[in-house]
Design a protein around this motif. Structure first.
Motif, PDB file in Angstrom:
ATOM      1  N   PHE A   1       0.830  -1.209   0.000  1.00 42.58           N
ATOM      2  CA  PHE A   1       0.000   0.000   0.000  1.00 42.58           C
ATOM      3  C   PHE A   1       0.864   1.259   0.000  1.00 42.58           C
ATOM      4  O   PHE A   1       0.608   2.203  -0.776  1.00 42.58           O
ATOM      5  CB  PHE A   1      -0.914  -0.001   1.231  1.00 42.58           C
ATOM      6  CG  PHE A   1      -1.627   1.303   1.460  1.00 42.58           C
ATOM      7  CD1 PHE A   1      -2.706   1.680   0.660  1.00 42.58           C
ATOM      8  CD2 PHE A   1      -1.212   2.177   2.461  1.00 42.58           C
ATOM      9  CE1 PHE A   1      -3.361   2.891   0.859  1.00 42.58           C
ATOM     10  CE2 PHE A   1      -1.852   3.384   2.672  1.00 42.58           C
ATOM     11  CZ  PHE A   1      -2.935   3.749   1.866  1.00 42.58           C
ATOM     12  N   ILE A   2       1.885   1.299   0.833  1.00 40.46           N
ATOM     13  CA  ILE A   2       2.760   2.477   0.906  1.00 40.46           C
ATOM     14  C   ILE A   2       3.490   2.678  -0.413  1.00 40.46           C
ATOM     15  O   ILE A   2       3.605   3.805  -0.919  1.00 40.46           O
ATOM     16  CB  ILE A   2       3.767   2.337   2.067  1.00 40.46           C
ATOM     17  CG1 ILE A   2       3.048   2.314   3.418  1.00 40.46           C
ATOM     18  CG2 ILE A   2       4.782   3.476   2.036  1.00 40.46           C
ATOM     19  CD1 ILE A   2       2.338   3.587   3.775  1.00 40.46           C
ATOM     20  N   GLN A   3       3.991   1.594  -0.993  1.00 38.74           N
ATOM     21  CA  GLN A   3       4.720   1.708  -2.265  1.00 38.74           C
ATOM     22  C   GLN A   3       3.824   2.246  -3.373  1.00 38.74           C
ATOM     23  O   GLN A   3       4.251   3.110  -4.157  1.00 38.74           O
ATOM     24  CB  GLN A   3       5.287   0.335  -2.653  1.00 38.74           C
ATOM     25  CG  GLN A   3       6.456  -0.099  -1.784  1.00 38.74           C
ATOM     26  CD  GLN A   3       6.855  -1.546  -2.015  1.00 38.74           C
ATOM     27  OE1 GLN A   3       6.132  -2.320  -2.647  1.00 38.74           O
ATOM     28  NE2 GLN A   3       8.008  -1.937  -1.505  1.00 38.74           N
ATOM     29  N   ILE A   4       2.594   1.769  -3.456  1.00 39.67           N
ATOM     30  CA  ILE A   4       1.663   2.260  -4.476  1.00 39.67           C
ATOM     31  C   ILE A   4       1.284   3.709  -4.200  1.00 39.67           C
ATOM     32  O   ILE A   4       1.193   4.532  -5.124  1.00 39.67           O
ATOM     33  CB  ILE A   4       0.404   1.369  -4.529  1.00 39.67           C
ATOM     34  CG1 ILE A   4       0.769  -0.026  -5.053  1.00 39.67           C
ATOM     35  CG2 ILE A   4      -0.672   1.996  -5.404  1.00 39.67           C
ATOM     36  CD1 ILE A   4      -0.363  -1.018  -4.992  1.00 39.67           C
ATOM     37  N   LEU A   5       1.101   4.031  -2.919  1.00 32.43           N
ATOM     38  CA  LEU A   5       0.710   5.387  -2.542  1.00 32.43           C
ATOM     39  C   LEU A   5       1.747   6.420  -2.955  1.00 32.43           C
ATOM     40  O   LEU A   5       1.402   7.486  -3.485  1.00 32.43           O
ATOM     41  CB  LEU A   5       0.481   5.456  -1.025  1.00 32.43           C
ATOM     42  CG  LEU A   5       0.067   6.813  -0.444  1.00 32.43           C
ATOM     43  CD1 LEU A   5      -1.318   7.216  -0.934  1.00 32.43           C
ATOM     44  CD2 LEU A   5       0.108   6.787   1.081  1.00 32.43           C
ATOM     45  N   VAL A   6       3.016   6.121  -2.741  1.00 33.87           N
ATOM     46  CA  VAL A   6       4.044   7.135  -2.974  1.00 33.87           C
ATOM     47  C   VAL A   6       4.743   7.009  -4.330  1.00 33.87           C
ATOM     48  O   VAL A   6       5.291   7.992  -4.838  1.00 33.87           O
ATOM     49  CB  VAL A   6       5.107   7.123  -1.846  1.00 33.87           C
ATOM     50  CG1 VAL A   6       4.470   7.488  -0.522  1.00 33.87           C
ATOM     51  CG2 VAL A   6       5.804   5.775  -1.741  1.00 33.87           C
ATOM     52  N   PHE A   7       4.709   5.810  -4.934  1.00 34.85           N
ATOM     53  CA  PHE A   7       5.434   5.626  -6.193  1.00 34.85           C
ATOM     54  C   PHE A   7       4.554   5.198  -7.362  1.00 34.85           C
ATOM     55  O   PHE A   7       5.046   5.043  -8.478  1.00 34.85           O
ATOM     56  CB  PHE A   7       6.560   4.599  -6.021  1.00 34.85           C
ATOM     57  CG  PHE A   7       7.582   4.995  -4.998  1.00 34.85           C
ATOM     58  CD1 PHE A   7       8.365   6.128  -5.176  1.00 34.85           C
ATOM     59  CD2 PHE A   7       7.745   4.250  -3.847  1.00 34.85           C
ATOM     60  CE1 PHE A   7       9.301   6.505  -4.234  1.00 34.85           C
ATOM     61  CE2 PHE A   7       8.684   4.608  -2.896  1.00 34.85           C
ATOM     62  CZ  PHE A   7       9.457   5.745  -3.082  1.00 34.85           C
ATOM     63  N   GLY A   8       3.259   4.974  -7.130  1.00 32.40           N
ATOM     64  CA  GLY A   8       2.383   4.576  -8.211  1.00 32.40           C
ATOM     65  C   GLY A   8       2.209   3.078  -8.308  1.00 32.40           C
ATOM     66  O   GLY A   8       2.787   2.311  -7.520  1.00 32.40           O
ATOM     67  N   ASN A   9       1.463   2.641  -9.281  1.00 34.63           N
ATOM     68  CA  ASN A   9       1.039   1.244  -9.376  1.00 34.63           C
ATOM     69  C   ASN A   9       1.760   0.491 -10.489  1.00 34.63           C
ATOM     70  O   ASN A   9       1.168  -0.339 -11.181  1.00 34.63           O
ATOM     71  CB  ASN A   9      -0.484   1.176  -9.593  1.00 34.63           C
ATOM     72  CG  ASN A   9      -1.041  -0.191  -9.287  1.00 34.63           C
ATOM     73  OD1 ASN A   9      -0.444  -0.964  -8.549  1.00 34.63           O
ATOM     74  ND2 ASN A   9      -2.185  -0.502  -9.862  1.00 34.63           N
ATOM     75  N   ASP A  10       3.039   0.770 -10.686  1.00 26.81           N
ATOM     76  CA  ASP A  10       3.840   0.040 -11.672  1.00 26.81           C
ATOM     77  C   ASP A  10       4.276  -1.280 -11.042  1.00 26.81           C
ATOM     78  O   ASP A  10       5.155  -1.308 -10.190  1.00 26.81           O
ATOM     79  CB  ASP A  10       5.067   0.863 -12.077  1.00 26.81           C
ATOM     80  CG  ASP A  10       5.861   0.198 -13.196  1.00 26.81           C
ATOM     81  OD1 ASP A  10       5.684  -1.016 -13.403  1.00 26.81           O
ATOM     82  OD2 ASP A  10       6.648   0.894 -13.854  1.00 26.81           O
ATOM     83  N   LYS A  11       3.654  -2.404 -11.451  1.00 27.05           N
ATOM     84  CA  LYS A  11       3.901  -3.684 -10.800  1.00 27.05           C
ATOM     85  C   LYS A  11       4.940  -4.537 -11.516  1.00 27.05           C
ATOM     86  O   LYS A  11       5.122  -5.706 -11.172  1.00 27.05           O
ATOM     87  CB  LYS A  11       2.586  -4.469 -10.681  1.00 27.05           C
ATOM     88  CG  LYS A  11       1.599  -3.842  -9.703  1.00 27.05           C
ATOM     89  CD  LYS A  11       0.431  -4.762  -9.437  1.00 27.05           C
ATOM     90  CE  LYS A  11      -0.483  -4.179  -8.351  1.00 27.05           C
ATOM     91  NZ  LYS A  11      -1.618  -5.080  -8.046  1.00 27.05           N
TER      92      LYS A  11
END
Length: 415
Positions: A42-52
């Motif tokens: 959640f934190i990674q998506i919140l601050v860096f976006g949803n590039d998986k």
């Protein structure tokens, strides 16, 4: 009614109460692994976006200024959090919690928030390890459940240690390595009863978390083989990496013991994250607990700046710990060892030796982890578990760990 409930619990046979505590700790630690996984994501998506595609792509998907700004904000918020938390709560390490069983219990809410903050800052790019959080939460549940079931002091201490190992097993899916971790580092005797209980909690925890965390190895590495020439590789890497690992271990422990917790944390921690943010703006490889850098190396990428990146990575970890951050050094140690193993293997190839650079990385990580954890068996098992290796590749890793241990012991005797 409470007194009646306590009487009912204490009337149960000790074996039943111990079994409930063991299975409860395993399941609770598995849920801890799931919670940490979702929080990190959640934190990674919140601050860096949803590039998986991968974590490095996430870091690269945002501008250098955003990487810097995120880490600056993290430093400010984390400093405020830990400053006010430590004014109200006495934070206990796992070892301290074991020592104080029967005398003082950890503050459940305060310790939980403390652990979750460690995961959050790693998700936002902090360069320290996240493994401290699941270990602390697992130990917290193990201690609380064993206390609620009115087990004796010895069993409560054992369940705290089991919880720590189970939390590690859940997050990284390395139950066997986590069992060795408990036995080698948390002061648990190598007795059959203890070993069985630790195995049950670690494997149960890993099994519970697996549907969410996944069963794949942390690092995508092709199968590695060794040959007689690898003996030279083992000897050279042990001789060079062992003292470097001892130096990092000394600096990291000194930084943790000198960790700033008073009002100075309000400026030392933000300043340390400004330093990290400035570096990360140019070299995002430095961000995170080291997983990004290690996978980058395992993927065959190279950089002329790798020696500098490794030095900076090690120093930043120590800086963050000294400035007031909490976290582990397990994953950073793996990365530093792998990077050094790659560099030294590349240097040996200059002399005409045809050596496997991936094996060099595994050897380096094994030596580095064995020294920094002071647990050679755990170091071997973690490297095999993290990379999905097995079979005969374990032989050079065992040899490297043994030689490194001998070298370390001889060095200590001279001091």
């Amino acid at each position: 009614m409470i007194a009646r409930g306590i009487k009912h619990i204490t009337s149960l046979p000790k074996f039943i109460r111990l079994s409930l505590a063991v299975f409860g700790t395993g399941i609770a630690s598995g849920l801890v692994g799931i919670l940490c996984h979702y929080l990190l994501e959640f934190i990674q998506i919140l601050v860096f976006g949803n590039d998986k595609s991968n974590l490095l792509s996430q870091f690269n998907s945002v501008s250098p200024f955003r990487r810097f700004a995120v880490l600056l904000v993290v430093g400010v918020l984390a400093s405020l959090f830990w400053y006010f938390l430590q004014r109200r709560v006495s934070l206990l390490s796992i070892s301290k919690a074991k020592q104080l069983v029967g005398k003082k219990s950890p503050n459940f809410l305060g310790q939980s928030l403390h652990a979750l903050m460690q995961v959050a800052i790693v998700g936002a790019g902090s360069s320290i390890g996240k493994e401290g959080a699941p270990r602390e939460l697992g130990a917290l549940f193990g201690g609380s459940l064993s206390k609620a079931l009115h087990l004796d002091v010895v069993d409560r201490q054992l369940l705290i240690a089991c919880g720590a190992g189970a939390g590690l097993a859940a997050v990284y899916q390395v139950p066997f390595a986590s069992t060795l971790f408990v036995l080698e580092t948390l002061g648990v005797a190598w007795k059959s009863k203890n070993i069985v209980i630790i195995l049950v909690t670690t494997y149960l925890s890993a099994y519970c978390a697996r549907p969410i965390v996944g069963k794949e190895a942390m690092y995508q590495v092709g199968k590695v083989s060794s040959d007689p020439a690898s003996l030279i590789q083992v000897i050279v890497l042990v001789l060079v990496i062992t003292p470097l690992a001892m130096m990092f271990s000394f600096l990291a422990k000194k930084a943790s013991k000198s960790r700033i917790t008073d009002k100075r944390i309000l400026w030392t921690m933000p300043l340390s994250y400004i330093v990290l943010g400035g570096i990360a703006a140019l070299y995002p490889l430095i961000m995170g607990n080291g997983q990004v850098l290690a996978q980058w190396l395992f993927s065959g990428e190279v950089s002329a700046y790798l020696p500098l990146i490794l030095v900076v990575k090690g120093l930043v970890v120590c800086l963050l710990l000294w400035a007031g951050s909490y976290g582990g050094t397990l994953t950073p140690s793996f990365t530093l060892g792998a990077g050094l193993g790659f560099l030294l293997t590349s240097c040996l190839e200059i002399f005409g030796l045809s050596l496997n650079p991936t094996l060099g990385m595994l050897l380096g990580a094994t030596v580095f982890l064995g020294i920094t954890l002071d647990a050679p068996l755990t170091g071997i098992a973690l490297v095999l578990g993290f990379t999905g290796q097995g079979g005969l590749v374990a032989v050079p890793l065992i040899l490297a760990s043994l030689l490194s241990r001998i070298l370390k012991n001889r060095w200590k005797k001279k001091q």
